[in-house]
Enzyme design. Sequence first.
Site, PDB file in Angstrom:
ATOM      1  N   GLU A 211       6.105  12.255   5.391  1.00 42.26           N
ATOM      2  CA  GLU A 211       4.950  11.681   5.190  1.00 42.26           C
ATOM      3  C   GLU A 211       5.024  10.351   5.919  1.00 42.26           C
ATOM      4  O   GLU A 211       5.795   9.351   5.978  1.00 42.26           O
ATOM      5  CB  GLU A 211       5.273  11.218   3.723  1.00 42.26           C
ATOM      6  N   CYS A 245       0.274   2.934   3.034  1.00 38.21           N
ATOM      7  CA  CYS A 245      -0.006   3.776   4.056  1.00 38.21           C
ATOM      8  C   CYS A 245      -1.326   4.391   4.007  1.00 38.21           C
ATOM      9  O   CYS A 245      -2.000   4.587   5.287  1.00 38.21           O
ATOM     10  CB  CYS A 245       1.120   5.032   3.881  1.00 38.21           C
TER      11      CYS A 245
END
Length: 465
Positions: A211, A245
């Site tokens: 991720e 993010c």
Amino acid sequence: MHKSISEIFQLQKIHSLNLRTTDAAVRKDKLRKLKSIIQSNENLIFEALQKDLRKSEFEAALAEVYFIYAQIDFTISNLSSWMKPRRARATFSSILSRNRIYYEPKGVALVMAPWNYPVQLILSPLVSAIAAGNCVMLKPSEVSASSSALITKIINDHFDEKEVACFEGDVTVSEELLELPFDHIFFTGSTEVGRIVMKAAARHLSTVTLELGGKSPVILAGDADLTKAAEKIAWGKFMNAGQTCIAPDYILVKAEQEEAFVSLICKQIDKLYQSGTRIDKNSYGKIINPRHYQRLTALRDQAISEGAILAKGGEDDEQDLTIAPSVLKGVPKTASIMEKEIFGPLLPVISYTSLDEAINFINQKPKPLALYVFSRSDSTVQEIIKRTSAGGTCINDVVLHISNPHLPFGGVGSSGIGSSHGIFGFKAFSHERGVMFQSGLDFTKLAYPPYGAKGRLLKWLKKII
Ligand code: NAD
């Protein structure tokens, strides 16, 4: 914990065989236990997040703690059905067989997390790993020191190390962990370290979920509702001081609408983060450490020296690591701020003249973790979805797609491999094992040697296949 990392790994390896046979009820109990441990430490978690990132209790609750509760509840509601072997159809060669896909635990998993959502991002993969029946070794980020110390204590106080163990420490601890032959590595962090993790995983052929990050663009189409877009972007970009993010990294706006949009977002920033003439520090986070503070202020200065205009921002406070929400307009496409993920409260606005130009600009860069589109036209939205690639996308909003556990969450290309949340997280920690149950009545023997007398059978097969 007095045992070495490799001793605990060995214990987990042995114990993982016991976990293979656990049913949904046992795993749900573990998840309930995890939830109650977090609940009883809620206030300490809020304090730690306040120390590390000046995260307000509200933001910490929504984006970290309650996020995990929701994930646990969703997993508990669905785990029995996720664990059930899925039916698969038979084919001609095994026409009377029964076929199923079993979800078996991978075994021992490593979870590595970053510092920006230090609670959510270590516990969310843990929920999926427990649900899938794995043993887990956790490595929180040393950068968010208070949260990581607390999570380590909470986990190690309440879980048996042969099942779940947490290790604090710097890069040397990560390196030691990465030497081990894990059955799965779930890594959340930067693309650069993601490459290191994948290389380490390759030595043991461990599977990986990566991720990662990237520059997540927002396209404001010519028909976008600019007021609504400004409202949403001001929230999604500057929560956690831009250290998210999937925060919008930069804006692509039609040249003739740039001024209007910049003016709207500046007003919206005041509304959300300003108290009188000052930044409302109860609602606005700080930069994680002096290194990132220096990196971000230098990046902004450089953008200005390369021709960008600072439309908002500059009232920083180095003492408490506050960088005011900053909007840069007229940013040249070649400016250095457009090279790497910003990961802070700087918002470059770039103008375009045609949708083709905006799409080409995005496609020349590595595939982003998120891509946002604001438009009233479904055909424009569909065109952008088809002609671009991104981990996930939200239309007429930002960030929110992460909150729906029915959607896979993850990157693509340099923003990541694999996905998490809901059944996608469960599958990340499971091996999909195909199982065929042959029936008593089967025609397999027809394919056995000797082949000398099988010419007619082959001719017939050619006709039907
Ligand atoms: P990072 O890659 O520096 O660190 C992540 C983890 O890797 C930490 O646990 C750290 O201890 C470890 N690590 C650091 N250097 C290492 C090395 N050389 N060898 C082995 N392990 C090492 O990332 P970060 O700075 O903590 O987080 C920021 C990045 O994470 C951003 O790029 C952001 O976009 C990304 N991120 C992605 C997601 C997502 O869900 N895709 C979520 C949050 C953050």
